[in-house]
Design a protein around this motif. Structure first.
Motif, mmCIF file in Angstrom:
data_model
loop_
_atom_site.group_PDB
_atom_site.id
_atom_site.type_symbol
_atom_site.label_atom_id
_atom_site.label_comp_id
_atom_site.label_asym_id
_atom_site.label_seq_id
_atom_site.Cartn_x
_atom_site.Cartn_y
_atom_site.Cartn_z
ATOM 1 N N UNK A 1 -13.795 -28.489 -14.862
ATOM 2 C CA UNK A 1 -15.045 -29.438 -14.017
ATOM 3 C C UNK A 1 -14.826 -30.674 -14.642
ATOM 4 N N UNK A 2 -15.106 -31.767 -13.893
ATOM 5 C CA UNK A 2 -14.788 -33.048 -14.187
ATOM 6 C C UNK A 2 -16.104 -33.957 -13.876
ATOM 7 N N UNK B 1 -11.420 -38.138 0.751
ATOM 8 C CA UNK B 1 -12.427 -37.136 0.134
ATOM 9 C C UNK B 1 -11.920 -35.632 0.214
ATOM 10 N N UNK B 2 -12.335 -34.690 -0.418
ATOM 11 C CA UNK B 2 -11.948 -33.445 -0.547
ATOM 12 C C UNK B 2 -11.710 -32.813 0.800
ATOM 13 N N UNK C 1 -5.691 -37.711 -6.016
ATOM 14 C CA UNK C 1 -6.544 -36.707 -5.471
ATOM 15 C C UNK C 1 -7.944 -36.991 -5.475
ATOM 16 N N UNK C 2 -8.674 -36.696 -4.449
ATOM 17 C CA UNK C 2 -10.147 -37.153 -4.675
ATOM 18 C C UNK C 2 -10.605 -35.675 -5.695
ATOM 19 N N UNK C 3 -11.689 -35.934 -6.211
ATOM 20 C CA UNK C 3 -12.317 -35.155 -7.224
ATOM 21 C C UNK C 3 -13.679 -34.604 -6.931
ATOM 22 N N UNK D 1 -9.634 -41.732 -14.232
ATOM 23 C CA UNK D 1 -8.766 -40.695 -14.724
ATOM 24 C C UNK D 1 -8.862 -39.207 -14.530
ATOM 25 N N UNK D 2 -10.271 -39.082 -13.913
ATOM 26 C CA UNK D 2 -10.567 -37.702 -13.517
ATOM 27 C C UNK D 2 -9.454 -37.210 -12.188
ATOM 28 N N UNK D 3 -9.147 -38.057 -11.501
ATOM 29 C CA UNK D 3 -8.007 -37.581 -10.446
ATOM 30 C C UNK D 3 -6.682 -37.109 -11.159
ATOM 31 N N UNK D 4 -6.171 -37.822 -12.074
ATOM 32 C CA UNK D 4 -4.909 -37.294 -12.880
ATOM 33 C C UNK D 4 -5.224 -36.216 -13.668
#
Length: 209
Positions: free
Chosen positions: A150-151, A75-76, A103-105, A139-142
């Motif tokens: 923002x995602x 997590x972040x 990476x976490x988003x 895909x938000x991580x990429x």
């Protein structure tokens, strides 16, 4: 993990790579602590799972190679490099290879995109909006690696069939109904309209040609 092969009748002449790997993993609770240092209000805390373990070439040979695959979910606030450094310290002679580094988003609840998505959901589906975190990779991580935008993760389907405990996501036979797919397309269109404003149709046709 490396060892030294020997005949099973004389194990003292070898170095059992599987035993060394087990010692490297034990206590497993120490590995779990590597991802418990941070907590997120929606994503919770991190986790680690031992998902693959292999070694040995024959039942009468001391294994000189053993391999384990660990699945860390972060997590972040959790430093991936710090995790790798801690793993190397546990066994300096082991060879570590990262198969995937995602990476976490996290997006602020009050962001403009989140508000636009909430408005679109109410207009298209008539549903009350509920925000929560997802424990799996999207895909938000990429995208987050190459943009500060923002995602929001939003789409058709559900993890379980309504009113049952049968899973329809993260299984070998994942599925989504056509009606949900159509509604998702309408939702994406509405999010774009709400977030970006009206789009000049002539501009789209010009770009397409």
């Amino acid at each position: 993990m490396k060892g030294e092969a020997a005949h099973g009748s004389q194990p003292e002449q070898g170095v059992n790579a599987i035993q060394r790997l087990i010692e490297w993993l034990d206590p497993f609770a120490e590995l779990e602590e590597l991802v418990k240092g941070a907590s997120h209000e929606r994503l919770g805390s991190g986790s680690v799972s031992l998902n693959m373990l292999s070694g040995g070439t024959a039942p009468n040979v001391v294994p000189d190679r053993a391999r384990v695959t660990l699945d860390f979910r972060t997590v972040p606030g959790i430093d991936h490099e710090a995790i790798l450094d801690a793993l190397r310290l546990r066994a300096p002679t082991a060879s570590l290879r990262v198969l995937r580094d995602s990476v976490p988003v996290s997006t602020q609840e009050g962001s403009e995109l989140v508000r636009a998505a909430a408005v679109a959901i109410r207009q298209v589906a008539g549903d009350e909006v509920k925000l929560w975190g997802l424990p799996y990779v999207t895909d938000g991580s990429a995208f987050s690696r190459c943009s500060n935008a923002s995602i929001v993760v939003i789409g058709p389907g559900d993890e379980r069939v309504a009113h049952t405990d049968e899973r329809v996501a993260h299984t070998k036979d994942e599925s989504v109904s056509i009606s949900e797919l159509v509604r998702a397309a309408e939702l994406y269109q509405e999010v774009s309209r709400t977030y970006c404003g009206p789009v000049d149709a002539d501009l789209i046709l010009t770009a397409a040609s």
